[in-house]
Design a protein around this motif. Structure first.
Motif, PDB file in Angstrom:
ATOM      1  N   ILE A   1     159.775   7.832  52.316  1.00 44.69           N
ATOM      2  CA  ILE A   1     159.741   8.175  50.727  1.00 44.69           C
ATOM      3  C   ILE A   1     160.727   9.387  50.702  1.00 44.69           C
ATOM      4  O   ILE A   1     160.606  10.382  51.390  1.00 44.69           O
ATOM      5  CB  ILE A   1     158.407   8.544  50.201  1.00 44.69           C
ATOM      6  CG1 ILE A   1     157.528   7.412  50.353  1.00 44.69           C
ATOM      7  CG2 ILE A   1     158.506   8.882  48.761  1.00 44.69           C
ATOM      8  CD1 ILE A   1     156.198   7.688  49.860  1.00 44.69           C
ATOM      9  N   ASP A   2     161.837   9.229  49.913  1.00 43.12           N
ATOM     10  CA  ASP A   2     162.839  10.420  49.978  1.00 43.12           C
ATOM     11  C   ASP A   2     162.569  11.357  48.646  1.00 43.12           C
ATOM     12  O   ASP A   2     161.782  10.783  47.667  1.00 43.12           O
ATOM     13  CB  ASP A   2     164.312  10.050  50.144  1.00 43.12           C
ATOM     14  CG  ASP A   2     164.823   9.072  48.966  1.00 43.12           C
ATOM     15  OD1 ASP A   2     163.922   9.059  47.929  1.00 43.12           O
ATOM     16  OD2 ASP A   2     165.846   8.268  49.367  1.00 43.12           O
ATOM     17  N   ARG A   3     163.128  12.473  48.424  1.00 42.43           N
ATOM     18  CA  ARG A   3     162.874  13.419  47.157  1.00 42.43           C
ATOM     19  C   ARG A   3     163.286  12.584  45.937  1.00 42.43           C
ATOM     20  O   ARG A   3     162.479  12.612  45.119  1.00 42.43           O
ATOM     21  CB  ARG A   3     163.795  14.655  47.349  1.00 42.43           C
ATOM     22  CG  ARG A   3     163.315  15.388  46.249  1.00 42.43           C
ATOM     23  CD  ARG A   3     163.970  16.956  46.556  1.00 42.43           C
ATOM     24  NE  ARG A   3     163.923  17.729  45.386  1.00 42.43           N
ATOM     25  CZ  ARG A   3     162.702  18.283  44.964  1.00 42.43           C
ATOM     26  NH1 ARG A   3     161.511  18.104  45.769  1.00 42.43           N
ATOM     27  NH2 ARG A   3     162.544  18.998  44.133  1.00 42.43           N
ATOM     28  N   ARG A   4     164.372  11.755  46.067  1.00 40.59           N
ATOM     29  CA  ARG A   4     164.968  11.085  44.888  1.00 40.59           C
ATOM     30  C   ARG A   4     164.095   9.982  44.463  1.00 40.59           C
ATOM     31  O   ARG A   4     163.671   9.950  43.399  1.00 40.59           O
ATOM     32  CB  ARG A   4     166.350  10.396  45.246  1.00 40.59           C
ATOM     33  CG  ARG A   4     166.784   9.747  43.994  1.00 40.59           C
ATOM     34  CD  ARG A   4     168.011   9.011  44.466  1.00 40.59           C
ATOM     35  NE  ARG A   4     168.175   8.062  45.492  1.00 40.59           N
ATOM     36  CZ  ARG A   4     169.232   7.304  45.906  1.00 40.59           C
ATOM     37  NH1 ARG A   4     170.445   7.849  45.508  1.00 40.59           N
ATOM     38  NH2 ARG A   4     169.112   6.457  46.610  1.00 40.59           N
ATOM     39  N   GLN A   5     163.340   9.370  45.392  1.00 42.45           N
ATOM     40  CA  GLN A   5     162.418   8.283  44.944  1.00 42.45           C
ATOM     41  C   GLN A   5     161.163   9.015  44.389  1.00 42.45           C
ATOM     42  O   GLN A   5     160.457   8.524  43.488  1.00 42.45           O
ATOM     43  CB  GLN A   5     162.058   7.453  46.163  1.00 42.45           C
ATOM     44  CG  GLN A   5     163.103   6.641  46.765  1.00 42.45           C
ATOM     45  CD  GLN A   5     162.570   5.936  48.040  1.00 42.45           C
ATOM     46  OE1 GLN A   5     162.076   6.489  49.012  1.00 42.45           O
ATOM     47  NE2 GLN A   5     162.679   4.696  48.054  1.00 42.45           N
ATOM     48  N   MET A   6     160.773   9.992  45.080  1.00 44.80           N
ATOM     49  CA  MET A   6     159.552  10.936  44.617  1.00 44.80           C
ATOM     50  C   MET A   6     159.777  11.208  42.940  1.00 44.80           C
ATOM     51  O   MET A   6     158.926  11.097  42.258  1.00 44.80           O
ATOM     52  CB  MET A   6     159.335  12.192  45.331  1.00 44.80           C
ATOM     53  CG  MET A   6     158.641  11.750  46.645  1.00 44.80           C
ATOM     54  SD  MET A   6     157.065  11.111  46.189  1.00 44.80           S
ATOM     55  CE  MET A   6     156.403  12.355  44.981  1.00 44.80           C
ATOM     56  N   LEU A   7     160.888  11.883  42.737  1.00 44.82           N
ATOM     57  CA  LEU A   7     161.163  12.460  41.420  1.00 44.82           C
ATOM     58  C   LEU A   7     161.325  11.386  40.335  1.00 44.82           C
ATOM     59  O   LEU A   7     160.839  11.310  39.294  1.00 44.82           O
ATOM     60  CB  LEU A   7     162.626  12.994  41.337  1.00 44.82           C
ATOM     61  CG  LEU A   7     162.733  14.418  42.154  1.00 44.82           C
ATOM     62  CD1 LEU A   7     164.173  14.979  42.186  1.00 44.82           C
ATOM     63  CD2 LEU A   7     161.812  15.486  41.460  1.00 44.82           C
ATOM     64  N   ALA A   8     161.875   9.981  40.923  1.00 40.78           N
ATOM     65  CA  ALA A   8     161.895   8.688  39.907  1.00 40.78           C
ATOM     66  C   ALA A   8     160.349   8.507  39.942  1.00 40.78           C
ATOM     67  O   ALA A   8     160.101   7.984  38.521  1.00 40.78           O
ATOM     68  CB  ALA A   8     162.778   7.844  40.569  1.00 40.78           C
TER      69      ALA A   8
ATOM     70  N   GLY B   1     156.279   3.257  48.404  1.00 38.24           N
ATOM     71  CA  GLY B   1     156.329   3.345  49.781  1.00 38.24           C
ATOM     72  C   GLY B   1     155.301   2.353  50.657  1.00 38.24           C
ATOM     73  O   GLY B   1     155.094   2.457  51.746  1.00 38.24           O
ATOM     74  N   SER B   2     154.452   1.951  49.851  1.00 36.10           N
ATOM     75  CA  SER B   2     153.465   0.920  50.355  1.00 36.10           C
ATOM     76  C   SER B   2     153.996  -0.612  50.556  1.00 36.10           C
ATOM     77  O   SER B   2     154.854  -0.814  49.951  1.00 36.10           O
ATOM     78  CB  SER B   2     152.094   0.600  49.562  1.00 36.10           C
ATOM     79  OG  SER B   2     152.316   0.089  48.307  1.00 36.10           O
ATOM     80  N   ARG B   3     153.363  -1.089  51.477  1.00 34.67           N
ATOM     81  CA  ARG B   3     153.737  -2.576  51.808  1.00 34.67           C
ATOM     82  C   ARG B   3     153.123  -3.562  50.768  1.00 34.67           C
ATOM     83  O   ARG B   3     151.879  -3.346  50.448  1.00 34.67           O
ATOM     84  CB  ARG B   3     153.463  -2.864  53.271  1.00 34.67           C
ATOM     85  CG  ARG B   3     153.943  -4.237  53.817  1.00 34.67           C
ATOM     86  CD  ARG B   3     153.650  -4.488  55.162  1.00 34.67           C
ATOM     87  NE  ARG B   3     154.229  -3.678  56.246  1.00 34.67           N
ATOM     88  CZ  ARG B   3     154.277  -3.617  57.425  1.00 34.67           C
ATOM     89  NH1 ARG B   3     153.465  -4.360  57.934  1.00 34.67           N
ATOM     90  NH2 ARG B   3     155.072  -2.482  58.019  1.00 34.67           N
TER      91      ARG B   3
END
Length: 349
Positions: free
Chosen positions: A4-11, A315-317
């Motif tokens: 999980i990158d920061r961009r995904q987290m912000l989204a 991030g989960s399968r």
């Protein structure tokens, strides 16, 4: 594996905030409307929460308060075994404090139902949850309200991915001595389910072989995540995917391991206690647990959604790509106390 990158987290944060607000403002269903009016006269509901983490439980409580003005959710968070002990103490003391009880140990509900301590109620919103969760009890004394995935994880700075264990039996290898962490079945219902499943699959010697590797033992299934964050242990055993993903989102060097045999799936119910002091608010809360607002609120903290109209956490399968292992409720009622005693005998704690 997923990163999980920061961009995904912000989204994700933006989506979750917008979705939570939308569900809080969405019109109540007819079932909710009727119960809300009655619940407002009671004013509150007390929830013994042993399923979600403290953060997710509080997020659920806030989402409930926002959706149903005039009814306050009192969150009493603990591990499942402690929640059950508290409920048992209430009964012995002749006091009614708990309205809704939530545990990862399905055996608790078989026992409570047999003792005639549950109220019969099925929320209308249960028709909208995933098919596997729609009816936990044919008599409607408890309803599935939580889908927890328990697997392994590793600290990537201490163990490269190529060297990490791949199966539940890999952690029995002596090379993992003093490198493992796990919760305790005397406190965590999920760890009780894991220990029972391992005994079922690999026989009664599994825990003895596991003990030879001297795992660090916490209480909650979440404790090993903290131990991995601190670098105290390299591999967490039977850790919740939600807490691990949340830790990863905060920059900790952790990674999920989906064991080749499958993950432990806690398909866990909630129930209204028969002598609940706020029965209408309790019924409203059960409607909430199966509705979109709850799944939206806890998804923000990487918990699995109970509904097809709320996407799984980032991030989960996908669940259709995961083999889920779970003892039956009847097996859990009998087997979890047995493995709890075996654990104390083997580990001395």
């Amino acid at each position: 594996m997923f990163l999980i990158d920061r961009r995904q987290m912000l989204a994700l944060a933006a989506w979750s905030a917008a979705a939570s607000k939308a569900w809080a403002q969405a019109p109540l269903t007819p079932a909710e409307q009727a119960l809300h009016e009655a619940a407002k006269r009671e004013g509150e509901i007390t929830w013994y929460s042993g399923q979600y983490s403290a953060e997710a439980s509080e997020a659920a409580g806030r989402a409930f308060n926002a959706r149903y003005p005039g009814v306050r959710c009192n969150v009493v968070r603990s591990t499942s075994q402690v929640a059950f002990q508290r409920l048992s103490q209430d009964q012995r003391a002749g006091v009614a404090q708990c309205d809704v009880f939530s545990s990862t140990n399905g055996g608790h509900y078989i026992q409570l139902k047999r003792q005639n301590r549950l109220m019969q109620f099925r929320p209308a919103s249960a028709d909208g949850v995933l098919p596997i969760l729609r009816q936990a009890d044919p008599d409607n004394y408890f309803q599935s309200s939580f889908l927890g995935i328990y697997l392994m994880a590793h600290n990537t700075r201490m163990v490269p991915e190529a060297e990490a264990p791949k199966s539940w039996t890999d952690i029995l290898d002596p090379k993992w001595k003093d490198k493992l962490a796990v919760g305790h079945p005397g406190f965590s219902g999920a760890i009780g389910l894991w220990a029972l499943q391992m005994r079922t699959m690999y026989g009664p010697d599994y825990l003895r072989r596991f003990e030879r590797n001297k795992p660090q033992i916490g209480r909650s299934s979440i404790d090993p995540v903290t131990m991995m964050e601190a670098g105290e242990r390299a591999v967490g055993v039977a850790v919740p995917s939600a807490s691990t993903l949340f830790s990863m989102s905060r920059g900790n060097p952790l990674k999920l391991i989906y064991p080749t045999e499958g993950v432990i799936a806690a398909l866990s119910p909630s129930a209204i206690i028969r002598n609940a002091p706020h029965p209408n608010a309790a019924k409203l809360f059960m409607e909430f647990t199966c509705g979109p607002a709850l799944s939206t609120a806890v998804r923000e903290l990487f918990n699995e959604s109970l509904r097809p109209d709320v996407p799984p956490p980032e991030g989960s399968r996908p669940l259709d790509q995961v083999t889920m292992l779970a003892p039956s409720l009847e097996d859990a009622e009998k087997g979890v106390p047995e493995v709890r005693e075996q654990w104390r005998e083997i580990f001395g704690v």
